[in-house]
Design a protein around this motif. Structure first.
Motif, short mmCIF file in Angstrom:
data_model
loop_
_atom_site.label_atom_id
_atom_site.label_comp_id
_atom_site.label_asym_id
_atom_site.label_seq_id
_atom_site.Cartn_x
_atom_site.Cartn_y
_atom_site.Cartn_z
N THR A 12 0.85 -1.19 0.00
CA THR A 12 0.00 0.00 0.00
C THR A 12 0.89 1.23 0.00
O THR A 12 1.96 1.24 0.58
CB THR A 12 -0.94 0.03 1.22
OG1 THR A 12 -0.18 0.22 2.42
CG2 THR A 12 -1.74 -1.26 1.33
N GLY A 13 0.43 2.27 -0.69
CA GLY A 13 1.28 3.45 -0.84
C GLY A 13 2.50 3.14 -1.68
O GLY A 13 3.61 3.55 -1.34
N GLY A 14 2.27 2.44 -2.78
CA GLY A 14 3.39 1.96 -3.59
C GLY A 14 3.68 2.74 -4.85
O GLY A 14 4.47 2.30 -5.68
N SER A 15 3.08 3.93 -4.99
CA SER A 15 3.24 4.66 -6.24
C SER A 15 4.41 5.64 -6.24
O SER A 15 4.74 6.21 -7.28
CB SER A 15 1.95 5.42 -6.57
OG SER A 15 1.64 6.36 -5.56
N SER A 16 5.05 5.84 -5.08
CA SER A 16 6.18 6.78 -5.02
C SER A 16 7.03 6.46 -3.81
O SER A 16 6.66 5.66 -2.94
CB SER A 16 5.68 8.23 -4.95
OG SER A 16 4.94 8.43 -3.75
N GLY A 17 8.19 7.12 -3.74
CA GLY A 17 9.03 7.06 -2.55
C GLY A 17 9.43 5.67 -2.12
O GLY A 17 9.82 4.82 -2.93
N ILE A 18 9.33 5.40 -0.83
CA ILE A 18 9.74 4.12 -0.25
C ILE A 18 8.91 2.97 -0.82
O ILE A 18 9.44 1.90 -1.12
CB ILE A 18 9.62 4.17 1.28
CG1 ILE A 18 10.67 5.12 1.86
CG2 ILE A 18 9.76 2.78 1.90
CD1 ILE A 18 10.45 5.46 3.33
N GLY A 19 7.60 3.18 -0.96
CA GLY A 19 6.75 2.12 -1.49
C GLY A 19 7.13 1.71 -2.89
O GLY A 19 7.20 0.51 -3.20
N LEU A 20 7.39 2.69 -3.76
CA LEU A 20 7.78 2.39 -5.14
C LEU A 20 9.16 1.72 -5.18
O LEU A 20 9.37 0.77 -5.95
CB LEU A 20 7.79 3.67 -5.97
CG LEU A 20 8.19 3.51 -7.44
CD1 LEU A 20 7.30 2.50 -8.16
CD2 LEU A 20 8.14 4.87 -8.14
N THR A 136 6.65 2.60 10.34
CA THR A 136 6.54 3.54 11.45
C THR A 136 7.45 4.73 11.15
O THR A 136 7.52 5.18 10.02
CB THR A 136 6.89 2.86 12.79
OG1 THR A 136 8.22 2.33 12.73
CG2 THR A 136 5.91 1.75 13.10
N SER A 137 8.13 5.28 12.13
CA SER A 137 9.03 6.40 11.92
C SER A 137 9.83 6.62 13.19
O SER A 137 9.35 6.35 14.30
CB SER A 137 8.25 7.68 11.60
OG SER A 137 9.09 8.81 11.65
N VAL A 138 11.04 7.15 13.05
CA VAL A 138 11.84 7.46 14.24
C VAL A 138 11.18 8.49 15.13
O VAL A 138 11.49 8.58 16.32
CB VAL A 138 13.25 7.94 13.85
CG1 VAL A 138 14.03 6.84 13.16
CG2 VAL A 138 13.20 9.20 13.00
N VAL A 175 4.77 -10.19 12.02
CA VAL A 175 4.47 -8.77 11.83
C VAL A 175 5.61 -7.95 12.43
O VAL A 175 5.91 -8.07 13.62
CB VAL A 175 3.14 -8.37 12.50
CG1 VAL A 175 2.84 -6.89 12.22
CG2 VAL A 175 1.99 -9.25 12.02
N ASN A 176 6.26 -7.15 11.60
CA ASN A 176 7.36 -6.30 12.04
C ASN A 176 7.19 -4.90 11.45
O ASN A 176 6.31 -4.67 10.62
CB ASN A 176 8.70 -6.90 11.62
CG ASN A 176 9.00 -8.21 12.33
OD1 ASN A 176 9.28 -8.23 13.52
ND2 ASN A 176 8.93 -9.32 11.59
N ALA A 177 8.03 -3.98 11.88
CA ALA A 177 7.95 -2.60 11.40
C ALA A 177 9.32 -2.12 10.95
O ALA A 177 10.34 -2.47 11.55
CB ALA A 177 7.41 -1.67 12.49
N VAL A 178 9.32 -1.30 9.91
CA VAL A 178 10.52 -0.59 9.50
C VAL A 178 10.32 0.87 9.92
O VAL A 178 9.24 1.44 9.75
CB VAL A 178 10.77 -0.71 7.99
CG1 VAL A 178 9.65 -0.09 7.16
CG2 VAL A 178 12.12 -0.11 7.60
N SER A 179 11.37 1.45 10.51
CA SER A 179 11.26 2.79 11.08
C SER A 179 12.25 3.73 10.39
O SER A 179 13.40 3.84 10.83
CB SER A 179 11.55 2.73 12.59
OG SER A 179 11.49 4.00 13.17
N PRO A 180 11.83 4.41 9.34
CA PRO A 180 12.75 5.30 8.63
C PRO A 180 13.00 6.60 9.38
O PRO A 180 12.11 7.13 10.06
CB PRO A 180 12.04 5.58 7.30
CG PRO A 180 10.92 4.57 7.22
CD PRO A 180 10.54 4.28 8.64
N VAL A 241 15.89 2.52 10.29
CA VAL A 241 16.74 2.82 9.15
C VAL A 241 16.90 4.33 9.13
O VAL A 241 16.19 5.06 8.44
CB VAL A 241 16.11 2.30 7.83
CG1 VAL A 241 17.06 2.53 6.65
CG2 VAL A 241 15.74 0.83 7.93
N ASP A 242 17.82 4.82 9.96
CA ASP A 242 17.85 6.25 10.26
C ASP A 242 19.24 6.82 10.44
O ASP A 242 19.42 7.91 11.00
CB ASP A 242 17.03 6.53 11.53
CG ASP A 242 17.60 5.83 12.78
OD1 ASP A 242 18.61 5.13 12.66
OD2 ASP A 242 17.00 6.02 13.86
#
Length: 248
Positions: A12-20, A136-138, A175-180, A241-242
């Protein structure tokens, strides 16, 4: 290099940025990828980069109706899913005393409600041993000015990572999370800020990062791929990932 021949992946949210970038990583290595986004033109452009193994579905992450339609489409096109990357999200910056109900509802609608019900709708299609990754996010562990609502929405996702990991254990789904941290995804350039303000903002970010640079979408994509497929004894975790920003 890991290959993903025949794997079926929803982003989801795959049309740009990290998703793409993540969709491109998987598609280039043989996977079938279904991406979502809210803008038809952006999805069309993304498909030009991803090739014939990609499918695009216009879907609003805040709409339960759209989420149900997405689940039906995934079942029709893929049957089952090997990995789900729940990446759709929005950012919002506003001081606490001027944050409106509309800002609050939009941010939590996209960043918390949408992911929760997306996982709920697609969980029956996840294969045993599959992986779910949430973005997620830092900022969910930092107290930064003008980001109170955005930070709280990402903290909610961090909590969901743990609880959904527990709930999906009987299905043998991780289920895990990536935190940019700050990622040079082009979002600043696409904003209305003048070029000099964009560069000043990037310089400000760099000065707070121990590695003294911004990350790339491809670096986040590599972390997502690891969590989705290779981290077979990890669930409920958050992978920063920060550049060390939340750790050092």
């Amino acid at each position: 290099m890991t290959t993903y021949d025949g794997k079926k992946i929803v982003i989801t949210g795959g049309s740009s940025g990290i998703g793409l970038a993540t969709a491109r990583l998987f598609a280039d290595r043989g996977a079938h990828v279904l991406i979502t986004g809210r803008t038809a033109s952006a999805l069309d452009t993304a498909l030009e980069h991803l090739g014939t193994k990609a499918i695009a579905v216009r879907s609003d992450a805040t709409s339960l109706k759209d989420i149900r339609v997405l689940a039906d489409t995934v079942q029709e096109r893929f049957g089952t899913v090997d990995a789900l990357f729940v990446n759709a999200g929005v950012t919002a910056s506003a001081p606490f005393d001027s944050t409106t109900e509309e800002i609050y509802d939009e941010v939590f609608g996209v960043n918390a409600k949408g992911p929760y019900f997306t996982v709920q709708a697609l969980a029956p299609l996840l294969r045993e041993g599959s992986g779910v990754v949430l973005t997620t996010s830092v900022v969910n562990v930092l107290g930064l000015d003008a980001l109170s609502v955005y930070s709280a929405s990402k903290a909610a996702l961090r909590s969901m990572t743990r609880t959904l990991a527990r709930e999906l254990l009987p299905r043998k789904v991780r289920v895990n999370a990536v935190s940019p941290g700050p990622i040079d995804s082009g979002i600043l350039e696409r904003s209305s800020m003048p070029a000099d303000v964009v560069e000043a903002t990037k310089d400000s970010y760099r000065s707070t990062i121990p590695m003294q640079r911004l990350g790339t979408p491809e670096e986040v994509a590599s972390a997502v791929a690891y969590l989705a497929f290779d981290a077979t004894f990890s669930t409920g975790t958050e992978f920063p990932v920060d550049g060390g920003a939340s750790q050092l």
